[in-house]
Design a protein around this motif. Structure first.
Motif, mmCIF file in Angstrom:
data_model
loop_
_atom_site.group_PDB
_atom_site.id
_atom_site.type_symbol
_atom_site.label_atom_id
_atom_site.label_comp_id
_atom_site.label_asym_id
_atom_site.label_seq_id
_atom_site.Cartn_x
_atom_site.Cartn_y
_atom_site.Cartn_z
ATOM 1 N N ARG A 56 -0.039 3.571 6.407
ATOM 2 C CA ARG A 56 -0.847 2.458 5.875
ATOM 3 C C ARG A 56 -0.045 1.651 4.857
ATOM 4 O O ARG A 56 -0.097 0.432 4.847
ATOM 5 C CB ARG A 56 -2.135 2.991 5.260
ATOM 6 C CG ARG A 56 -3.187 3.331 6.301
ATOM 7 C CD ARG A 56 -4.441 3.906 5.644
ATOM 8 N NE ARG A 56 -5.542 3.980 6.569
ATOM 9 C CZ ARG A 56 -5.750 4.980 7.417
ATOM 10 N NH1 ARG A 56 -4.927 6.001 7.456
ATOM 11 N NH2 ARG A 56 -6.801 4.972 8.224
ATOM 12 N N LYS A 87 -10.060 -0.428 0.410
ATOM 13 C CA LYS A 87 -10.695 -1.299 1.398
ATOM 14 C C LYS A 87 -10.491 -0.778 2.818
ATOM 15 O O LYS A 87 -11.321 -1.015 3.690
ATOM 16 C CB LYS A 87 -10.128 -2.715 1.285
ATOM 17 C CG LYS A 87 -10.545 -3.413 0.007
ATOM 18 C CD LYS A 87 -9.916 -4.787 -0.100
ATOM 19 C CE LYS A 87 -10.369 -5.486 -1.373
ATOM 20 N NZ LYS A 87 -9.731 -6.815 -1.522
ATOM 21 N N ASP A 88 -9.398 -0.035 3.045
ATOM 22 C CA ASP A 88 -9.029 0.425 4.378
ATOM 23 C C ASP A 88 -9.721 1.730 4.781
ATOM 24 O O ASP A 88 -9.572 2.183 5.901
ATOM 25 C CB ASP A 88 -7.510 0.604 4.442
ATOM 26 C CG ASP A 88 -7.003 0.814 5.853
ATOM 27 O OD1 ASP A 88 -7.429 0.073 6.763
ATOM 28 O OD2 ASP A 88 -6.183 1.733 6.050
#
Length: 191
Positions: A56, A87-88
């Motif tokens: 990520r 947010k991910d």
């Protein structure tokens, strides 16, 4: 000072980080009866060496090699990575956690770190300068099926001591400033 260890893997799997953190922040704020808490906070995004976290960070363009060749998210980008990973997570809890940190602590009192206790594996051949060539291999081996795991090589921690050093420096500086203010107040002549 507070060291907050944010485990993205647990958040991806359970989505319960916000409940624990928010409860702590609310309890502290209520007890102190303040809007924002005065503590210094080191927010540590843990398990950087785990593929789910590393990929990520790399996909977001936040991974770089330092002067020693260690793969890391530079300190100047750690806050951006924390926001990105919150947010991910695919969970509303991640966004709530981000807002809890922002709303309950003074921005200048919060610093972000991307950490790994184990780090990455290194090739034994070395590079042109004689140092190890870092591979993007986790430094953990084991079944991955719930069986035992162990560290493959020497641990190469990333940003493990730095959060503590940040807190010690700032807490000491804050105490010194408070003592100076108290001395100045005590030295003033009374009315």
């Amino acid at each position: 000072g507070i060291v907050y260890m944010f485990d993205p893997i647990r958040e991806f799997q359970n989505g319960d980080t916000y409940g624990h953190t928010f409860g702590m922040c609310v309890q502290l704020a209520e007890k102190l009866q303040v809007g924002r808490l005065p503590q210094y906070v080191a927010v540590c995004v843990t398990k950087f060496d785990d593929d789910r976290v590393f990929h990520r960070a790399a996909a977001a363009g936040l991974v770089f090699g330092d002067a020693k060749g260690t793969l890391r998210v530079p300190d100047r980008l750690a806050a951006e990575f924390f926001e990105f990973i919150c947010k991910d997570t695919g969970q509303a809890n991640g966004l709530h956690l981000l807002e809890a940190v922002r709303n309950n602590f003074r921005p200048r009192s919060v610093r972000y770190f991307v950490t790994s206790a184990v780090g990455f594996s290194a090739a034994s051949a070395g590079d042109m300068t004689g140092g190890p060539i870092l591979r993007r291999d986790p430094n953990i081996q084991g079944s991955g099926q719930g069986g035992p795991q162990q560290v493959r090589e020497q641990a190469r921690p990333i940003n493990v001591l730095e959060p503590l050093l940040y807190l010690v420096r700032n807490v000491r500086r804050g105490r010194a400033l408070q003592e100076m203010r108290e001395r100045m107040t005590a030295d003033r002549p009374g009315p």
